[in-house]
Design a protein around this motif. Sequence first.
Motif, PDB file in Angstrom:
ATOM      1  N   MET A   1      47.848  18.807   8.102  1.00  0.00           N
ATOM      2  CA  MET A   1      48.205  19.231   9.446  1.00  0.00           C
ATOM      3  C   MET A   1      48.584  18.036  10.317  1.00  0.00           C
ATOM      4  O   MET A   1      49.375  18.176  11.268  1.00  0.00           O
ATOM      5  CB  MET A   1      47.052  20.009  10.088  1.00  0.00           C
ATOM      6  CG  MET A   1      46.768  21.345   9.419  1.00  0.00           C
ATOM      7  SD  MET A   1      45.413  22.269  10.178  1.00  0.00           S
ATOM      8  CE  MET A   1      46.224  22.906  11.649  1.00  0.00           C
ATOM      9  N   CYS A   2      48.040  16.864  10.017  1.00  0.00           N
ATOM     10  CA  CYS A   2      48.386  15.656  10.777  1.00  0.00           C
ATOM     11  C   CYS A   2      49.614  14.958  10.196  1.00  0.00           C
ATOM     12  O   CYS A   2      50.478  14.490  10.943  1.00  0.00           O
ATOM     13  CB  CYS A   2      47.201  14.697  10.812  1.00  0.00           C
ATOM     14  SG  CYS A   2      45.826  15.264  11.830  1.00  0.00           S
ATOM     15  N   VAL A   3      49.691  14.877   8.866  1.00  0.00           N
ATOM     16  CA  VAL A   3      50.838  14.209   8.247  1.00  0.00           C
ATOM     17  C   VAL A   3      52.123  14.981   8.518  1.00  0.00           C
ATOM     18  O   VAL A   3      53.184  14.383   8.756  1.00  0.00           O
ATOM     19  CB  VAL A   3      50.616  14.038   6.735  1.00  0.00           C
ATOM     20  CG1 VAL A   3      51.861  13.463   6.059  1.00  0.00           C
ATOM     21  CG2 VAL A   3      49.428  13.129   6.468  1.00  0.00           C
ATOM     22  N   ALA A   4      52.063  16.307   8.511  1.00  0.00           N
ATOM     23  CA  ALA A   4      53.261  17.122   8.708  1.00  0.00           C
ATOM     24  C   ALA A   4      53.718  17.151  10.159  1.00  0.00           C
ATOM     25  O   ALA A   4      54.880  17.447  10.437  1.00  0.00           O
ATOM     26  CB  ALA A   4      52.999  18.550   8.219  1.00  0.00           C
ATOM     27  N   HIS A   5      52.840  16.829  11.094  1.00  0.00           N
ATOM     28  CA  HIS A   5      53.174  16.921  12.522  1.00  0.00           C
ATOM     29  C   HIS A   5      53.933  15.680  12.980  1.00  0.00           C
ATOM     30  O   HIS A   5      53.770  14.595  12.420  1.00  0.00           O
ATOM     31  CB  HIS A   5      51.896  17.093  13.347  1.00  0.00           C
ATOM     32  CG  HIS A   5      52.129  17.728  14.674  1.00  0.00           C
ATOM     33  ND1 HIS A   5      52.479  17.010  15.789  1.00  0.00           N
ATOM     34  CD2 HIS A   5      52.071  19.030  15.072  1.00  0.00           C
ATOM     35  CE1 HIS A   5      52.613  17.822  16.816  1.00  0.00           C
ATOM     36  NE2 HIS A   5      52.376  19.058  16.411  1.00  0.00           N
ATOM     37  N   HIS A   6      54.731  15.857  14.030  1.00  0.00           N
ATOM     38  CA  HIS A   6      55.539  14.737  14.532  1.00  0.00           C
ATOM     39  C   HIS A   6      54.747  13.763  15.391  1.00  0.00           C
ATOM     40  O   HIS A   6      55.223  12.652  15.670  1.00  0.00           O
ATOM     41  CB  HIS A   6      56.738  15.272  15.338  1.00  0.00           C
ATOM     42  CG  HIS A   6      56.341  16.173  16.476  1.00  0.00           C
ATOM     43  ND1 HIS A   6      55.897  15.693  17.684  1.00  0.00           N
ATOM     44  CD2 HIS A   6      56.326  17.532  16.571  1.00  0.00           C
ATOM     45  CE1 HIS A   6      55.624  16.710  18.483  1.00  0.00           C
ATOM     46  NE2 HIS A   6      55.871  17.833  17.830  1.00  0.00           N
ATOM     47  N   GLU A   7      53.536  14.122  15.800  1.00  0.00           N
ATOM     48  CA  GLU A   7      52.728  13.210  16.605  1.00  0.00           C
ATOM     49  C   GLU A   7      52.246  12.032  15.757  1.00  0.00           C
ATOM     50  O   GLU A   7      52.005  12.170  14.562  1.00  0.00           O
ATOM     51  CB  GLU A   7      51.518  13.950  17.183  1.00  0.00           C
ATOM     52  CG  GLU A   7      51.852  14.948  18.274  1.00  0.00           C
ATOM     53  CD  GLU A   7      52.042  14.293  19.631  1.00  0.00           C
ATOM     54  OE1 GLU A   7      51.888  13.051  19.717  1.00  0.00           O
ATOM     55  OE2 GLU A   7      52.363  15.002  20.599  1.00  0.00           O
TER      56      GLU A   7
END
Length: 608
Positions: free
Chosen positions: A571-577
Amino acid sequence: MSLNDWKWIFIVLTLFGLIVLLRNIITEENWKYSVVSAALDEVQYGNQSSNLTRSLPAFYPNHSYCPHQGLPMSLEEQLEERNLLDSIIWPYPPSGSELLNLSQTSDPAHSLFTIVPSQKDQQWHVGDQLEVQIHLHDYEGRPKRYGGDFLLARLQSPHCRAGVVGQVLDHKNGVYSARLPLLWEGSTQVEVMMVHSSEAIAVLWRLREKRPDRVYFTGNFRRGRLSETTVCNMCFLLQDKGPRCNFTDLQTGEPWYCYTPKKLSCEDRISHAKGGYLKGIITSKEALLFQRCGVRRMALKNVSDMVGWSPTKLSGFDLCTNQMYAMQPLFDLSGVNIKVRINAATTDTIDVLPSRTSEERKEDPVTSGYYYRDLWRPFRDLPMRPFNQASAITQCLTNKLVYLYGDSTMRQWYDYLISVLPELKEFAYKPKSVGPLMAVDSTRNILVHYRCHGPPIRFATLMASELRYIANELDGLTGGPDTVVAISIWSHFSTFPAEVYMRRLRLIRKAVVRLLNRSPATAVIVRTGNPQIQRNDISLYNSDWFSLQLNTVLRSMFEGLDVLLVDAWQMCVAHHEPHNLHPPRPIIKNMVDLMLSYVCRNGTTNTA
């Protein structure tokens, strides 16, 4: 010769013989002591070489970092531990990193990736799988001939706020493949990142196995006006440094020790705190493998000592300061070597067309979900619903008891619920960063409770009476359809050998099984670890590689149980943040929404 002369010769020979005999005895005893010390070190610290595949068969089947503490493992648990250790074996460079120059290590600036053409009709459609080939090179542009680099790959579409993580395969020859599922239409960009070189991971492996003391803790002892502070840790305190207080938990058998205060007793301990981080634990040569910024500048300093070096002939560019400065091309190390993007050989963008068939999308066994319009869409039989209104969350949690256990990444869930539910009134008298924390909506009968996990915990000062182990807390719950339990425990174990984390998870898993046996309707959620900022020496204590290894263990530990696994990593790796130890609010919202979707999956909730 006279009789007196012979007497003196006899005395001298006798003394010489005694000296030789004494020396041999001392030498033998020292040799014995060295052998015994080495054996004890192997038991205490898991004295394994960095080449895990070579050393594990000799050590880990009966390995325990605290052999004198806790309940002995069953044969089944020993086999499980061996399988878990096998699952996190990582390719090791053919020669130790200490033998390599930095110029021979992986350089993301000289490395490239290529999108493999579609084999069907030279077009990509939704439902296809994109393949990318990645070629690693060193700082001199030479192809790497072995694997072990830590790479991440993902697809991003900023125009539709979509993202998904790919699976990276190591071919052990400097070439990697990334497979990425195509899940939406339109222009899509491939991103590949080198988190650590294989040489850096060899250093990280050694630190994890050999230096579990690189983060230390303290215990404060007080009686009246007399106060003392001593160093504490989990079975990694040297016995020759003084007597130790044994604070091993009686229920779980989890060990914890502090050096005994000089003037007070062990019963006088009142608090626990993070002590700090040991510095100087790697060589200056190894430090070059962990440079987020300033690698070129460090190289320039080394080059300036060379005879005949002329700064007028050289130039370079600092990625961190955006400034030009003198640099010799041969020693231009091309930027940083922690979390650096690898460029595409030609293009990094493709156009994805609609699906060729009307068949439903098949779940990807590796990918847990993806983002579309900033909404996480999990790959499982769980409809993900956006809880955008406080009324929807309140309706879902009415008559619910929500227990949140773990580290500060779980405290984020507590903070989020408090921020979006104005009717929750806090009854927390402890420091907000530490807890325990509790909030209640008496009208709707909602309780939200947060408590941190037991040591090792790198929080500010906690009262010793508040040091609780999650397994014990779970055993104290009644459970039932109105009970929600969420667990996050990972970051504070990154400096310890993997067996320590396995033991803690095993205890928690047993407690979860006991809870579900007596109350099968209890909702249990387990959160994985996530990537974070990796600046220079931060990697030595909280590397993403440590977190990735812990996640592999956690997934296996809870596989097959009736629990929801929130894949915080993907969920973190896939997000642009940008990556952060504490993910930004949009990601936290998706995590909490996923939890609520699971908790209220059998009911109707107004999510408008």
